[in-house]
Design a protein around this motif. Structure first.
Motif, PDB file in Angstrom:
ATOM      1  N   LEU A 168      63.368 -17.625  28.216  1.00  0.00           N
ATOM      2  CA  LEU A 168      62.169 -17.664  29.045  1.00  0.00           C
ATOM      3  C   LEU A 168      62.442 -16.916  30.339  1.00  0.00           C
ATOM      4  CD1 LEU A 168      59.351 -18.673  29.875  1.00  0.00           C
ATOM      5  CD2 LEU A 168      60.450 -20.787  30.679  1.00  0.00           C
ATOM      6  N   LYS A 169      61.588 -15.935  30.632  1.00  0.00           N
ATOM      7  CA  LYS A 169      61.701 -15.170  31.878  1.00  0.00           C
ATOM      8  C   LYS A 169      60.715 -15.724  32.901  1.00  0.00           C
ATOM      9  CE  LYS A 169      60.302 -10.795  33.905  1.00  0.00           C
ATOM     10  NZ  LYS A 169      59.586  -9.528  33.665  1.00  0.00           N
ATOM     11  N   LEU A 170      61.232 -15.975  34.099  1.00  0.00           N
ATOM     12  CA  LEU A 170      60.391 -16.367  35.221  1.00  0.00           C
ATOM     13  C   LEU A 170      60.689 -15.423  36.376  1.00  0.00           C
ATOM     14  CD1 LEU A 170      60.973 -20.239  35.170  1.00  0.00           C
ATOM     15  CD2 LEU A 170      58.992 -19.018  34.251  1.00  0.00           C
ATOM     16  N   ALA A 171      59.663 -14.877  37.005  1.00  0.00           N
ATOM     17  CA  ALA A 171      59.835 -14.030  38.194  1.00  0.00           C
ATOM     18  C   ALA A 171      58.949 -14.616  39.282  1.00  0.00           C
ATOM     19  CB  ALA A 171      59.447 -12.588  37.896  1.00  0.00           C
ATOM     20  N   ALA A 172      59.575 -15.168  40.319  1.00  0.00           N
ATOM     21  CA  ALA A 172      58.806 -15.935  41.301  1.00  0.00           C
ATOM     22  C   ALA A 172      59.333 -15.725  42.712  1.00  0.00           C
ATOM     23  CB  ALA A 172      58.865 -17.427  40.952  1.00  0.00           C
ATOM     24  N   GLU A 300      67.321 -20.566  26.902  1.00  0.00           N
ATOM     25  CA  GLU A 300      67.921 -19.854  28.030  1.00  0.00           C
ATOM     26  C   GLU A 300      66.834 -19.461  29.023  1.00  0.00           C
ATOM     27  OE1 GLU A 300      71.192 -16.916  27.307  1.00  0.00           O
ATOM     28  OE2 GLU A 300      69.679 -15.474  27.942  1.00  0.00           O
ATOM     29  N   LEU A 301      67.147 -19.560  30.292  1.00  0.00           N
ATOM     30  CA  LEU A 301      66.228 -19.158  31.355  1.00  0.00           C
ATOM     31  C   LEU A 301      66.764 -17.929  32.068  1.00  0.00           C
ATOM     32  CD1 LEU A 301      65.410 -22.534  33.156  1.00  0.00           C
ATOM     33  CD2 LEU A 301      63.765 -21.120  31.920  1.00  0.00           C
ATOM     34  N   HIS A 302      65.884 -16.971  32.342  1.00  0.00           N
ATOM     35  CA  HIS A 302      66.172 -15.868  33.246  1.00  0.00           C
ATOM     36  C   HIS A 302      65.194 -15.998  34.406  1.00  0.00           C
ATOM     37  CE1 HIS A 302      68.283 -12.863  30.308  1.00  0.00           C
ATOM     38  NE2 HIS A 302      68.790 -14.078  30.262  1.00  0.00           N
ATOM     39  N   ALA A 303      65.684 -16.506  35.521  1.00  0.00           N
ATOM     40  CA  ALA A 303      64.826 -16.727  36.695  1.00  0.00           C
ATOM     41  C   ALA A 303      65.134 -15.664  37.742  1.00  0.00           C
ATOM     42  CB  ALA A 303      65.048 -18.113  37.260  1.00  0.00           C
ATOM     43  N   ARG A 330      66.677 -30.025  32.652  1.00  0.00           N
ATOM     44  CA  ARG A 330      67.856 -29.485  33.336  1.00  0.00           C
ATOM     45  C   ARG A 330      68.590 -28.476  32.458  1.00  0.00           C
ATOM     46  NH1 ARG A 330      69.007 -32.020  38.073  1.00  0.00           N
ATOM     47  NH2 ARG A 330      67.967 -34.041  38.404  1.00  0.00           N
ATOM     48  N   PHE A 331      69.092 -27.436  33.091  1.00  0.00           N
ATOM     49  CA  PHE A 331      69.842 -26.394  32.417  1.00  0.00           C
ATOM     50  C   PHE A 331      71.197 -26.228  33.103  1.00  0.00           C
ATOM     51  CE2 PHE A 331      65.505 -25.747  31.332  1.00  0.00           C
ATOM     52  CZ  PHE A 331      65.471 -25.098  30.113  1.00  0.00           C
ATOM     53  N   VAL A 346      70.764 -17.054  35.479  1.00  0.00           N
ATOM     54  CA  VAL A 346      70.731 -17.255  34.030  1.00  0.00           C
ATOM     55  C   VAL A 346      71.250 -18.664  33.761  1.00  0.00           C
ATOM     56  CG1 VAL A 346      71.590 -16.493  31.785  1.00  0.00           C
ATOM     57  CG2 VAL A 346      71.109 -14.809  33.572  1.00  0.00           C
ATOM     58  N   ALA A 347      70.454 -19.449  33.076  1.00  0.00           N
ATOM     59  CA  ALA A 347      70.835 -20.832  32.778  1.00  0.00           C
ATOM     60  C   ALA A 347      70.523 -21.136  31.321  1.00  0.00           C
ATOM     61  CB  ALA A 347      70.092 -21.798  33.691  1.00  0.00           C
ATOM     62  N   ARG A 348      71.344 -21.991  30.729  1.00  0.00           N
ATOM     63  CA  ARG A 348      71.180 -22.295  29.313  1.00  0.00           C
ATOM     64  C   ARG A 348      71.130 -23.796  29.094  1.00  0.00           C
ATOM     65  NH1 ARG A 348      75.799 -21.186  26.711  1.00  0.00           N
ATOM     66  NH2 ARG A 348      76.965 -20.920  28.627  1.00  0.00           N
TER      67      ARG A 348
END
Length: 358
Positions: A168-172, A300-303, A330-331, A346-348
């Motif tokens: 999941l991509k988040l751009a904030a 996986e997160l890509h923030a 939580r990641f 990057v968090a998983r």
């Protein structure tokens, strides 16, 4: 000058060489990244290490698997593989798909021993080790397994789960906004972060957005470099029941457009799994991101966080149903990277392998 014959000191060294070969395999596609080293029978007294007869790796869907690639290379060199040891990063397959079973190829070639790192997790292809053992081949598995699973990354997770690995991509902004009060959102992050996001797109099998994002932002969902579109584009997936406009950029140059007229995350994942999507990048918007998180489907997160403050505007996520901090999703952070003025986190989820990003 005579080129010396390569030798490998021990089994672990040979397995790591198979890992190096596997890294030459394309990241994208339905098949795993696999490398194979064929070693001559044990050296005579006074010689150190095992002589390398040939090496191989998988070059993509429809091409010979790593074991067969190595056998072909040995044949072309005139090397006799009878009595040899095949060292493979993944258990040899035992099924016929686009190509034949590698376990059969190794047994018929007269290989005496097979050493592999990771057992094949797919019901269709597994069983190669048992087949080889039944044919009298010595088999050892699980060598450097943790390293092998990390190399397989998203494919390994997808094969075990029976669904695509989801990033999941988040751009904030720093205060968690993805758009200003008037709806404008270009650009929150800087050029370095956007270039990195395109690199990630080029490595995944599919990129998904909701119909709200299509109507609001008209994204192309292509993977680009400064020189233009990369040759092999990911599928472009739109989730939701509203129509994609005939003039949408999604209908232009780029990957195949797949419209999934549902709001059910499980249906989305099942449909993409059937298309052999192993790694899905969810780019938004907030409604789709929230749905995937609420379904527990994000691996996986890509923030991408920009040093920008808006104070109002649309939040990166909607209501996840979290009423108390103990229930928060939580990641585990695996990487923090600066991209120009922005930061990528990057968090998983626990137990998920690293992907090619890391």
């Amino acid at each position: 000058m005579i080129t010396p014959v390569p030798r490998l000191a021990d089994t672990s060294t040979a397995v790591r060489r198979a890992f190096d070969l596997a890294r030459r395999t394309p990241v994208r596609g339905p098949n795993p990244r696999v490398g194979c080293v064929l070693l001559a029978p044990p050296a005579t007294a006074g010689e150190s290490g095992r002589r390398v007869l040939a090496e191989g790796f998988h070059r993509g869907a429809g091409t010979p698997h790593a074991e067969v690639d190595a056998l072909v290379a040995a044949r072309q060199r005139g090397a006799d593989v009878r009595g040899a040891t095949a060292v493979v990063s993944l258990e040899p397959c035992n099924h016929t798909g686009r190509t034949g079973p590698c376990a059969l190829a190794l047994a018929e070639a007269g290989v005496a021993e097979v050493v592999y790192s990771v057992p094949d997790p797919t019901p269709r292809a597994a069983g190669g080790a048992a087949y080889l053992a039944a044919r009298g081949v010595r088999v050892t598995g699980g060598v450097l397994r943790d390293e092998g699973e990390e190399l397989l990354g998203a494919w390994w997770s997808a094969a075990r789960a029976g669904r695509p690995y989801v990033t999941l991509k988040l751009a904030a902004t720093l205060d968690g906004r993805v758009a200003a009060a008037d709806g404008t959102s270009r650009w929150i992050t800087g050029p370095e972060a956007r270039a990195h996001a395109h690199e990630v797109r080029a490595r995944v099998d599919a990129v998904a957005v909701g119909t709200g994002t299509v109507l609001a932002d008209d994204p192309a969902l292509t993977a680009r470099t400064p020189d233009g579109l990369v040759p092999d584009q990911p599928l472009r997936v739109v989730v939701g029941r509203r129509e994609v406009p005939a003039t949408a950029r999604l209908r232009g140059a780029g990957g195949e457009l797949v419209v999934l007229g549902t709001h059910d995350v499980a249906e989305v994942l099942a449909a993409l799994h059937a298309r052999e999507v192993r790694h899905l990048l969810v780019e938004g918007g907030p409604v789709l991101a929230t749905a995937f998180l609420a379904a527990g489907a994000v691996d996986e997160l890509h923030a991408y966080v920009a040093p920008v403050l808006l104070g109002s505007g649309r939040s990166a996520l909607g209501d996840l149903g979290v009423g108390t901090i103990a229930d928060a999703a939580r990641f585990t952070t695996s990487q923090v990277r600066r991209l120009g003025d922005d930061v990528l986190v990057v968090a998983r989820t626990a137990g998920r392998p690293r992907t090619e990003e890391e």
